[in-house]
Design an enzyme around this catalytic site. Structure first.
Site, PDB file in Angstrom:
ATOM      1  N   HIS A 441       1.323  -1.239   0.076  1.00 11.64           N
ATOM      2  CA  HIS A 441       0.122   0.273  -0.157  1.00 11.64           C
ATOM      3  C   HIS A 441       0.927   1.238  -0.041  1.00 11.64           C
ATOM      4  O   HIS A 441       0.360   2.237  -0.840  1.00 11.64           O
ATOM      5  CB  HIS A 441      -1.126  -0.409   1.453  1.00 11.64           C
ATOM      6  CG  HIS A 441      -1.693   1.298   1.308  1.00 11.64           C
ATOM      7  ND1 HIS A 441      -3.139   0.938   1.322  1.00 11.64           N
ATOM      8  CD2 HIS A 441      -1.995   2.216   1.619  1.00 11.64           C
ATOM      9  CE1 HIS A 441      -3.797   2.197   0.928  1.00 11.64           C
ATOM     10  NE2 HIS A 441      -2.575   2.989   1.758  1.00 11.64           N
ATOM     11  N   GLU A 442       1.749   1.682   0.513  1.00 18.04           N
ATOM     12  CA  GLU A 442       2.417   2.368   1.136  1.00 18.04           C
ATOM     13  C   GLU A 442       3.402   2.744  -0.382  1.00 18.04           C
ATOM     14  O   GLU A 442       3.926   4.235  -0.485  1.00 18.04           O
ATOM     15  CB  GLU A 442       3.143   2.349   1.959  1.00 18.04           C
ATOM     16  CG  GLU A 442       2.520   2.703   3.960  1.00 18.04           C
ATOM     17  CD  GLU A 442       1.512   3.104   3.941  1.00 18.04           C
ATOM     18  OE1 GLU A 442       1.300   4.639   2.848  1.00 18.04           O
ATOM     19  OE2 GLU A 442       0.957   3.679   4.161  1.00 18.04           O
ATOM     20  N   HIS A 445       1.935   4.440  -2.868  1.00 15.09           N
ATOM     21  CA  HIS A 445       2.066   5.724  -2.915  1.00 15.09           C
ATOM     22  C   HIS A 445       3.124   6.400  -3.105  1.00 15.09           C
ATOM     23  O   HIS A 445       3.735   7.123  -3.951  1.00 15.09           O
ATOM     24  CB  HIS A 445       2.068   6.614  -1.631  1.00 15.09           C
ATOM     25  CG  HIS A 445       0.325   6.416  -0.593  1.00 15.09           C
ATOM     26  ND1 HIS A 445      -1.042   6.865  -1.268  1.00 15.09           N
ATOM     27  CD2 HIS A 445       0.035   5.994   0.278  1.00 15.09           C
ATOM     28  CE1 HIS A 445      -1.695   6.701  -0.279  1.00 15.09           C
ATOM     29  NE2 HIS A 445      -1.355   6.278   0.457  1.00 15.09           N
ATOM     30  N   HIS A 448       3.764   6.734  -6.898  1.00 12.01           N
ATOM     31  CA  HIS A 448       3.182   7.820  -7.655  1.00 12.01           C
ATOM     32  C   HIS A 448       3.585   8.921  -7.026  1.00 12.01           C
ATOM     33  O   HIS A 448       3.748   9.847  -7.911  1.00 12.01           O
ATOM     34  CB  HIS A 448       1.828   7.805  -6.344  1.00 12.01           C
ATOM     35  CG  HIS A 448       0.595   8.515  -7.050  1.00 12.01           C
ATOM     36  ND1 HIS A 448      -0.746   9.379  -6.590  1.00 12.01           N
ATOM     37  CD2 HIS A 448       0.042   8.661  -8.343  1.00 12.01           C
ATOM     38  CE1 HIS A 448      -0.939   9.872  -7.027  1.00 12.01           C
ATOM     39  NE2 HIS A 448      -0.425   9.777  -8.488  1.00 12.01           N
TER      40      HIS A 448
END
Length: 649
Positions: A441-442, A445, A448
């Site tokens: 998940h991190e 980020h 991105h």
């Protein structure tokens, strides 16, 4: 090509250095405003570069205060906060800068590229949301509110960290730790006066271990009660923050803070958000009730909140023959990280090369990222729990991909922080599968931010992305942590090197949506509470009463009266999610829809995955995420994909 900025922070001189930078910035702004012919190149770009340099100076302090918290970092950060907030507020309310941006936009919008026009549009909106166009007295009050809000949010976070660190439960009876995984017990075990004892705390790995496996119900309740009643002094901060947010919104012409919040998000109205959440609630509730019945059958006594994780683990083992402890030897932290790198290399052609540099902690590491043999960015990893680090997991952007004064490219960097079990010289850090999901998940980020190819810093990476879309890339990537093809890249027994067997993978896949409707209700409880809480200036008992009212629909197990969850809800009272917690579910619709397309195409043969790199990651915040999604998928998002992802029918 410029090198990366060295991570450094001199606490002794920080405040003086900050004041000097801000003085120089104010003089530069005055000089820029005196220009007769202001253009994007001569006015907007220099301000962007100035802001980016300030971020590069300030970010190491805020990062250290989160990952290596001490009396010195606390004091320096607390002293710096009102200074930087006052400066930022003054800039955001400067009518001359606002008018210059509007004039430049009108004069040059036909000749500027889409990145530059997006910078102007977002800045003009930002100035208006800061009250730049309002009278002097109103702007003065807004400035006071901003400073006070930043102080309160910092105090909320610090109170929570202090309360988390202050509690420990010492257990001496071996029966009270029976069934707790050996790896968790090893971290809790210590010797004192010749007696073996076990220390459990409110740090996430320790707290989760006892709540999930701890056999003594009274101890579970004690630890649960300590956790959900942390930082009672935050109740007063909540009242003050809500009042200030409501007043600020009214001064800016909005009915309430929720309405103000949506002005810069994808969702178009408060009704559309509440309708979206209500639809998910209605679709999930019946299945959640069935899940609870099944769970209740595992216990001879009526289930309480502090029982759910314990009996869920028992039920999960019974239904799927799945035991978290069986899996942890296959999820050794370094192996998982390296396997994730291999996965990203196959999916997006990213190569990771370790950097030899001294960082803030001996277990922190850094890697340079290459795409097609070209250096693109740097990532810093700090993955293990310690007392000086605040709880949770997050990505914090450091440098942003952009061009400097000479037109040279500046590369991006970011921090990826988690709180995984600590490794020792005798035992590695073995992760739960949930930890693996968190890491992915991190990482979503992080890439991105650092793989953006935008030249304007204010819309590069995660900058400029609507808040209710910012979780799209993180949720998209985390879904792959359940895919067999991906798991086999890194799930290898840390002692034998054996790749995780197919039957174990199948257990993970089968159990993925275990209690998913109940989990959905819990997230909806947080989202609805947050959004409704910001529709007026709730205070005192009204806050708890609102939460209780929402729980009548969302909490199928009655919540104890001592549960003051709101006092620890850092996302909305110390983070950026106020009136925006719904964003997790809003973005999850986008992520689920795109994920299923990639899986259906075969993952590593997926044209959608390659387009995702070129459109979403490459584009950063230079266009609306709604526009990017339509470019990627050729249509609007399908809400039913979220229900499908969660196995809700």
């Amino acid at each position: 090509m410029s090198k990366f900025v060295k991570f450094q922070c001199n606490l002794d001189t920080f405040i003086d250095d900050l004041n000097n930078i801000l003085d120089a910035n104010n003089k530069q702004i005055d000089a820029l405003l005196k220009q007769n012919d202001k253009t994007y190149a001569s006015f907007v770009k220099p301000i962007q570069i100035m802001d980016e340099k300030l971020e590069l100076f300030f970010t190491p302090l805020s990062h250290l205060n989160s990952v290596n918290n001490s009396d010195d970092t606390q004091k320096t950060y607390s002293d710096a906060l009102p200074i930087i907030t006052e400066y930022s507020t003054n800039i955001s309310q400067n009518i001359d800068i606002y008018n210059a941006y509007k004039e430049i936009f009108e004069n040059e919008k036909e000749t500027l590229n889409h990145e530059q026009n997006r910078v102007l549009e977002l800045n003009i909106q930002g100035f208006e949301l800061s009250g730049a166009h309002l009278d002097a007295e109103t702007k003065k009050r807004l400035a006071e509110i901003n400073i006070k809000k930043s102080e309160l949010q910092n105090n909320f976070s610090q109170n929570l960290l202090n309360a988390t660190n202050a509690y420990e439960k010492i257990i001496t009876n071996e029966k009270d730790v029976e069934g707790i995984p050996a790896s968790d017990l090893e971290g809790a075990k210590f010797e004192e006066d010749g007696v073996t004892k076990y220390r459990f705390t409110l740090q996430m790995p320790s707290y989760i271990a006892y709540m999930t496996y701890g056999p003594n119900r009274d101890i579970r309740e004690e630890i649960y009660k300590a956790y959900v009643s942390r930082a009672p002094q935050n109740a007063q901060i909540i009242d003050e923050l809500l009042a200030l947010r409501h007043e600020m919104s009214n001064l800016l012409g909005f009915k309430n803070y929720s309405e103000y919040s949506l002005a810069s998000k994808m969702a178009d109205s408060t009704d559309s958000v509440l309708s979206f959440l209500d639809k998910l609630l209605k679709n999930s509730k019946a299945q959640a009730k069935e899940e609870l019945k099944e769970l209740q059958n595992m216990s001879e006594t009526k289930l309480e909140s502090f029982d759910s994780a314990f009996y869920s683990e028992i039920l999960k083992k019974k239904k799927y023959s799945i035991d978290e402890e069986e899996f942890r030897p296959y999820f050794e932290q370094k192996s998982v990280v390296n396997g994730m790198f291999e996965f990203l290399n196959k999916l997006f052609s990213i190569e990771f090369k370790k950097v030899d540099e001294e960082l803030w902690d001996e277990k922190a590491t850094s890697y340079d990222l290459y795409v097609d043999n070209k250096l693109r960015s740097r990532l810093y990893f700090d993955l293990e729990a310690r007392k000086s680090k605040r709880g949770g997991a997050w990505m914090h952007n450091f440098q942003t991909h952009s061009t400097d004064e000479s037109g040279d490219i500046k590369l991006a960097s970011a921090f990826l922080v988690c709180n995984f079990p600590s490794s020792t010289k005798d035992s590695p850090s073995l992760l739960r599968h949930d930890d693996v999901v968190t890491l992915f998940h991190e990482m979503g980020h992080a890439i991105h931010h650092v793989l953006s190819n935008v030249k304007e810093s204010e819309v590069s990476g995660v900058n400029g992305v609507e808040w209710d879309a910012v979780e799209f890339p993180s949720q998209f990537l985390e879904n792959f942590a359940y895919e067999p093809k991906v798991l086999k890249m890194f799930a290898k027994h840390h002692k034998t090197g054996e790749v995780i067997p197919d039957e174990m993978i199948q257990k993970l896949v089968d159990s993925k949506n275990f209690m998913s409707a109940s989990g959905m209700l819990r997230q909806l409880e947080f989202s609805i509470f947050d959004f409704k809480l910001h529709t007026k200036a709730y205070k005192g008992n009204e806050v708890q009463n609102l939460l209780n009212e929402i729980r009548e629909e969302t909490a199928l197990i009655q919540t104890p009266s001592y549960n003051k969850f709101q006092n620890g809800f850092a996302h909305i009272f110390a983070g950026g999610y106020a009136a925006g917690y719904y964003s997790y579910k809003w973005a999850e619709v986008l992520s689920a829809d795109a994920f299923f397309r990639v899986v259906d195409e075969g993952i590593f043969d997926s044209s959608t995955a390659k387009n995702y790199l070129d459109i979403v990651l490459d584009g950063g915040g230079a266009k609306s995420m709604g526009e990017y999604f339509n470019l990627l998928m050729g249509r609007d998002a399908d809400t039913d994909s979220l229900l499908r992802l969660n196995g809700i029918k």
